[in-house]
Design an enzyme around this catalytic site. Structure first.
Site, PDB file in Angstrom:
ATOM      1  N   LYS A   1      -5.104  -7.504  -9.375  1.00  0.00           N
ATOM      2  CA  LYS A   1      -6.242  -7.788  -8.513  1.00  0.00           C
ATOM      3  C   LYS A   1      -7.210  -6.601  -8.559  1.00  0.00           C
ATOM      4  O   LYS A   1      -6.794  -5.444  -8.501  1.00  0.00           O
ATOM      5  CB  LYS A   1      -5.758  -7.996  -7.082  1.00  0.00           C
ATOM      6  CG  LYS A   1      -6.895  -8.126  -6.075  1.00  0.00           C
ATOM      7  CD  LYS A   1      -6.421  -7.838  -4.670  1.00  0.00           C
ATOM      8  CE  LYS A   1      -7.622  -7.681  -3.738  1.00  0.00           C
ATOM      9  NZ  LYS A   1      -7.237  -7.243  -2.385  1.00  0.00           N
TER      10      LYS A   1
ATOM     11  N   LYS B   1       0.822  -1.210   0.000  1.00  0.00           N
ATOM     12  CA  LYS B   1       0.000   0.000   0.000  1.00  0.00           C
ATOM     13  C   LYS B   1       0.859   1.263   0.000  1.00  0.00           C
ATOM     14  O   LYS B   1       0.537   2.243  -0.676  1.00  0.00           O
ATOM     15  CB  LYS B   1      -0.956  -0.016   1.195  1.00  0.00           C
ATOM     16  CG  LYS B   1      -2.087  -1.026   1.026  1.00  0.00           C
ATOM     17  CD  LYS B   1      -2.997  -1.095   2.237  1.00  0.00           C
ATOM     18  CE  LYS B   1      -4.125  -2.092   1.998  1.00  0.00           C
ATOM     19  NZ  LYS B   1      -4.991  -2.238   3.184  1.00  0.00           N
TER      20      LYS B   1
ATOM     21  N   LYS C   1     -10.191  -1.167  -5.176  1.00  0.00           N
ATOM     22  CA  LYS C   1     -10.488   0.265  -5.186  1.00  0.00           C
ATOM     23  C   LYS C   1      -9.197   1.079  -5.174  1.00  0.00           C
ATOM     24  O   LYS C   1      -9.120   2.161  -5.751  1.00  0.00           O
ATOM     25  CB  LYS C   1     -11.358   0.614  -3.979  1.00  0.00           C
ATOM     26  CG  LYS C   1     -12.748  -0.030  -4.001  1.00  0.00           C
ATOM     27  CD  LYS C   1     -13.605   0.425  -2.839  1.00  0.00           C
ATOM     28  CE  LYS C   1     -13.231  -0.209  -1.525  1.00  0.00           C
ATOM     29  NZ  LYS C   1     -13.663  -1.603  -1.394  1.00  0.00           N
TER      30      LYS C   1
END
Length: 321
Positions: free
Chosen positions: A189, A110, A192
């Site tokens: 994948k 992330k 969002k």
């Protein structure tokens, strides 16, 4: 079987969420003790917009209800409405080894994708462990990307039990290998975070635009193609009936698969698949107060379970004096 899973309200829920978790959870209503929740505290690691988070929470709840989740046959609530989870998170954080959290790949992924590093993002797995252990969940449906976080929950449960006495059920993962990872428009994948999703309730021109944006290669129509490496086929297989799927696979293998036509067919399949749920969601969002009432009722049921575990934890660690 006590089954638990949650979903973030950080953006519009998409077909990856549906096939990866929502459909599975809804299918367990009749034969399991089912716990389903909207993880708004987790969403704070990436959403710092009050209106976006509040509206996303209502919409995520409406999505589940529109797709068939019956709040009378499960416990369905919003994470932050059960404050006990925050206390358990702190207790677990005092025994969570730094090395265990440092090995979690989700944090690194992330941050690499541009999400600002924070303590909350780093300790995300501890909050997830508290979510699971607070309700003594036996089984947790997760995608492959969340399996490591479930291992953290298992490790913390075992460590706590060893140090303070038998307290927590050690949860088991439940991974559907066929739908554990749904590809997005770009083949990564569907997420969002990557802005590569097909939202569940998208319709009309907006839905068509997303589907036509699914990336494909430049192999001519008449040439053979590998369906197992094509993200268009991987999405198509989720909606097509078996007989049609076999025909399309044959076109891939032997030549004749035209991506443009298959995208238009996929558009129709998705539109039809969610048609009834789309209408139900519109009805729910027309009365958000009713959605809030349903979630508050669910939170009351969830807290009744949570306080039992937390009372035991407080006693085990010495917070009862």
């Amino acid at each position: 079987m006590r089954i638990l899973s949650g979903i973030q309200p950080s953006g519009k829920l998409h077909i990856g969420n549906y096939f990866g978790m929502m459909k599975t959870m809804i299918s367990h209503m009749e034969q399991a003790e089912l716990y389903v929740f909207i993880v708004d505290l987790h969403a704070l690691t990436s959403v710092h917009d009050r209106q976006r988070l509040a509206q996303g929470t209502i919409e995520a709840a409406a999505d589940f209800l529109a797709l068939g989740l019956d709040p009378d046959k499960c416990i369905f609530w919003v994470q932050s409405d059960v404050p006990e989870v925050c206390e358990l998170t702190w207790v677990l954080s005092t025994i969570a080894p730094m090395g265990l959290l440092e090995r979690c790949h989700s944090y690194k992924d992330k941050v690499a994708k541009g999400i600002s590093p924070s303590h909350g993002l780093f300790s995300y797995p501890v909050l997830m462990a508290a979510d699971i252990l607070l309700y003594q969940a036996q089984q947790v449906p997760v995608g492959k990307d969340q399996k490591q976080h479930l291992e953290v929950a298992r490790d913390l449960a075992q460590k706590f039990n060893n140090e303070f006495g038998e307290t927590f059920v050690v949860p088991e993962p439940a991974i559907d290998e066929n739908t554990a990872t749904v590809p997005g428009l770009d083949g990564q994948k569907m997420s969002k975070s990557y802005d590569n999703t097909i939202p569940i309730f998208l319709e009309g021109k907006d839905l068509k635009k997303r589907i036509m944006a699914i990336q494909t290669d430049a192999t001519p129509v008449e040439e053979p193609k590998n369906p197992d490496t094509c993200n268009l086929f991987q999405i198509f297989r989720l909606f097509a009936p078996p007989s049609r799927l076999a025909q399309v696979r044959d076109l891939y293998v032997n030549g004749g698969a035209a991506y443009g036509y298959l995208k238009l067919e996929l558009l129709e399949l998705i539109s039809d698949y969610f048609a009834a749920a789309r209408e139900r969601k519109k009805e729910l969002l027309a009365d958000p107060a009713e959605v809030r009432r349903i979630m508050q009722k669910g939170a009351e049921k969830a807290r009744a379970k949570a306080v039992v575990t937390l009372d035991l934890v407080r006693d085990r660690v010495g917070l009862r004096y």
